[in-house]
Scaffold this active site. Structure first.
Site, PDB file in Angstrom:
ATOM      1  N   HIS A   1      12.588  -2.025   3.969  1.00 31.51           N
ATOM      2  CA  HIS A   1      12.957  -0.964   4.912  1.00 31.51           C
ATOM      3  C   HIS A   1      14.262  -0.268   4.518  1.00 31.51           C
ATOM      4  O   HIS A   1      14.452   0.904   4.855  1.00 31.51           O
ATOM      5  CB  HIS A   1      13.021  -1.519   6.345  1.00 31.51           C
ATOM      6  CG  HIS A   1      11.669  -1.558   7.002  1.00 31.51           C
ATOM      7  ND1 HIS A   1      11.131  -0.469   7.647  1.00 31.51           N
ATOM      8  CD2 HIS A   1      10.729  -2.533   7.058  1.00 31.51           C
ATOM      9  CE1 HIS A   1       9.919  -0.781   8.106  1.00 31.51           C
ATOM     10  NE2 HIS A   1       9.635  -2.034   7.766  1.00 31.51           N
TER      11      HIS A   1
ATOM     12  N   HIS B   1       0.855  -1.186   0.000  1.00 28.28           N
ATOM     13  CA  HIS B   1       0.000   0.000   0.000  1.00 28.28           C
ATOM     14  C   HIS B   1       0.887   1.230   0.000  1.00 28.28           C
ATOM     15  O   HIS B   1       1.943   1.241   0.649  1.00 28.28           O
ATOM     16  CB  HIS B   1      -0.875  -0.017   1.269  1.00 28.28           C
ATOM     17  CG  HIS B   1      -1.464   1.321   1.618  1.00 28.28           C
ATOM     18  ND1 HIS B   1      -1.062   2.045   2.724  1.00 28.28           N
ATOM     19  CD2 HIS B   1      -2.420   2.051   1.000  1.00 28.28           C
ATOM     20  CE1 HIS B   1      -1.762   3.177   2.772  1.00 28.28           C
ATOM     21  NE2 HIS B   1      -2.579   3.203   1.747  1.00 28.28           N
TER      22      HIS B   1
ATOM     23  N   HIS C   1      -8.227  -4.190  18.031  1.00 30.02           N
ATOM     24  CA  HIS C   1      -9.060  -5.285  18.543  1.00 30.02           C
ATOM     25  C   HIS C   1      -8.383  -6.653  18.433  1.00 30.02           C
ATOM     26  O   HIS C   1      -8.814  -7.612  19.063  1.00 30.02           O
ATOM     27  CB  HIS C   1     -10.428  -5.307  17.858  1.00 30.02           C
ATOM     28  CG  HIS C   1     -10.388  -5.611  16.387  1.00 30.02           C
ATOM     29  ND1 HIS C   1     -10.032  -4.669  15.449  1.00 30.02           N
ATOM     30  CD2 HIS C   1     -10.654  -6.738  15.699  1.00 30.02           C
ATOM     31  CE1 HIS C   1     -10.090  -5.222  14.249  1.00 30.02           C
ATOM     32  NE2 HIS C   1     -10.467  -6.477  14.368  1.00 30.02           N
TER      33      HIS C   1
ATOM     34  N   ARG D   1      -0.201  12.466  -0.493  1.00 28.92           N
ATOM     35  CA  ARG D   1      -1.282  13.451  -0.625  1.00 28.92           C
ATOM     36  C   ARG D   1      -0.863  14.831  -0.128  1.00 28.92           C
ATOM     37  O   ARG D   1      -0.024  14.979   0.753  1.00 28.92           O
ATOM     38  CB  ARG D   1      -2.517  12.978   0.141  1.00 28.92           C
ATOM     39  CG  ARG D   1      -2.287  12.796   1.603  1.00 28.92           C
ATOM     40  CD  ARG D   1      -3.430  12.111   2.357  1.00 28.92           C
ATOM     41  NE  ARG D   1      -3.053  11.935   3.762  1.00 28.92           N
ATOM     42  CZ  ARG D   1      -2.331  10.925   4.219  1.00 28.92           C
ATOM     43  NH1 ARG D   1      -1.914   9.975   3.410  1.00 28.92           N
ATOM     44  NH2 ARG D   1      -1.993  10.862   5.493  1.00 28.92           N
TER      45      ARG D   1
END
Lengths: 303, 303
Positions: B147, B108, B177, B112
């Site tokens: 990395h 991903h 969660h 922006r």
């Protein structure tokens, strides 16, 4: 409300869980529910029952839980914000059934009692719940049957309950970002205590014991219908909407994920077994797939 | 900041979209990106590019969008709540690539620029973005390579940027969660303007053009590795975590769904093509599946 009332609700919910599991096992004809009993560190416990890879049911979960909390979250009651922060207990049965056959609909039901403590006062209590159905392919007779049971089970209780809780269900199970209903609805009620404890509990029992009567005949009719790979793909695609609704909007799920109240695997057992997200899928005009969203997934009077 | 600066960022982002799509098509070797140009009624437009069912990439989307809004939502900037409600414009490239082979990781990236108007003042602007990787099976050398590129691309800009944005990435891509990281991280930054426009834009360009350098060699190494049905099932199962993160936590997704800003199909193109939710899955101790969560999905220093 007295302590014996809470005990009676608990007994009812536990036997409801048993009878629903037994009925679904019978309908499945091959697999059995597996049972996980769990305890919550901060108070409370639950019984999660899950059936996977059955002949009829691809994945189904029927949960009982009874949890205690020191501070009621705002998501627990939209109608009584003044109770946020009070000690509470909540118990309920919650279930989601995902059949394998794309012509058999997914169903969901939930029945719960909330009790919020008020110092120097009687505890405040209310019931919530209902049941709703999500078809992947629409069948008029299934929708009519489902809503007929819903209407009959409301009969003799509060005035206009069917119509009121039917509309509430349509409003609640709505994917705002898709401007789509999740399914063809059913009943949804919350913050219910206006009939007094005995009558309200009677109403909840009437609806809850109606779930199998509403769902089983539909599954029985659809479970052996022959289907093709494209029907299965469409079912998996539509299940994406189910996952979107539960993860983005469902009050119980979002409350569970955010609060840490409850057991994550039990909360997320509602998610479909296999889901497909297809970019910008468009159903062929006039097809059954297109009719689902154009006709069935619009709120309408089925009975 | 001047108008020509916004134009320069737009040109950069459009050419970034082109070069990333070209590089991924080359790596895929079979399918091409399909292009949807869309306009927003309330102002703004976008170019969504989606590749499906490629030889290597099962589903991948690379979006460009440029939207205008009258009132900035609170979710747009955690660091500047005082700007909520101001007119704004936002442009960016956002991409998610889901390879078919379970040994090839999902990646991903997002870059922006936000510009918020302030009456009688200079506009307030900042950049955000980064890239992160989500393996289904861990490979030490892939994590180190990913990395290393991240670190090298930060070199020469702000002090300690790699370490700062690496940690921010670990914090952001965390499923509360599940108490799990979404992947092995990378870089995440937001509200960035401290270097001034030219330098900050230079930093964004450095990281953005590093994405292919970071990702392609990994895909190239993994895309033809033989795999079994059980690897595929595990990949589909782990993709459930990806869907959970994006629908429950991801700021951009949740903002898009709640606000109605942007195009739903473009926002949700990030969701994996096929996802499996298995109740209470437990990996076998000592297995590669268990090592994923025990070793790889814990924040660690890879370089």
């Amino acid at each position: 409300m007295e302590v014996k009332d809470i005990t009676a609700v608990k007994q009812f919910l536990l036997s409801l869980q048993d009878s629903i599991c037994a009925g679904l096992e019978e309908e499945d004809g091959s697999a059995c529910f597996h049972t996980d009993q769990w305890d919550r560190e901060k108070g409370g416990s639950g019984i999660t029952r899950v059936l996977t890879d059955g002949a009829t049911i691809e994945k189904g979960g029927v949960n009982f839980s009874h949890v205690f909390g020191e501070a009621m979250p705002a998501t627990a009651t939209a109608a009584r914000p003044e109770l946020a922060g009070r000690a509470y207990q909540a118990m309920g049965v919650s279930l989601v059934i995902h059949p394998r056959n794309p012509f058999a609909p997914t169903s969901h039901a939930n029945f719960r009692l909330f009790v919020a403590e008020k110092s120097h006062e009687e505890p405040v209590w209310w019931f919530g719940g209902g049941f709703d159905m999500t078809p992947y392919y629409g069948f008029e007779e299934d929708c009519v049957h489902w809503h007929s049971v819903a209407r009959d089970r409301c009969h003799g209780f509060g005035d206009g309950y069917y119509s009121k809780f039917k509309n509430w269900c349509d409003e609640y199970f709505h994917l705002k970002h898709r401007n789509e209903s999740r399914g063809i609805g059913g009943l949804f009620f919350d913050d219910l205590n206006e009939l007094g404890f005995e009558q309200t509990f009677g109403f909840v029992q009437s609806v809850a014991t109606g779930y199998l009567e509403a769902y089983r005949p539909i599954v029985a009719r659809r479970k052996n219908m022959p289907f093709e790979e494209n029907h299965r793909r469409f079912q998996e695609y539509r299940r994406g909407r189910y996952a979107e609704f539960n993860l983005v909007y469902d009050r119980g799920t979002v409350f569970g994920l955010q609060s840490g109240v409850g057991r994550i695997e039990s909360i997320l057992m509602s998610l479909p077994p296999v889901v497909r997200w297809i970019y910008d899928y468009q159903a062929e005009p006039g097809s059954e797939e297109e009719k689902l969203t154009r006709y069935y997934l619009k709120p309408r009077d089925w009975v």
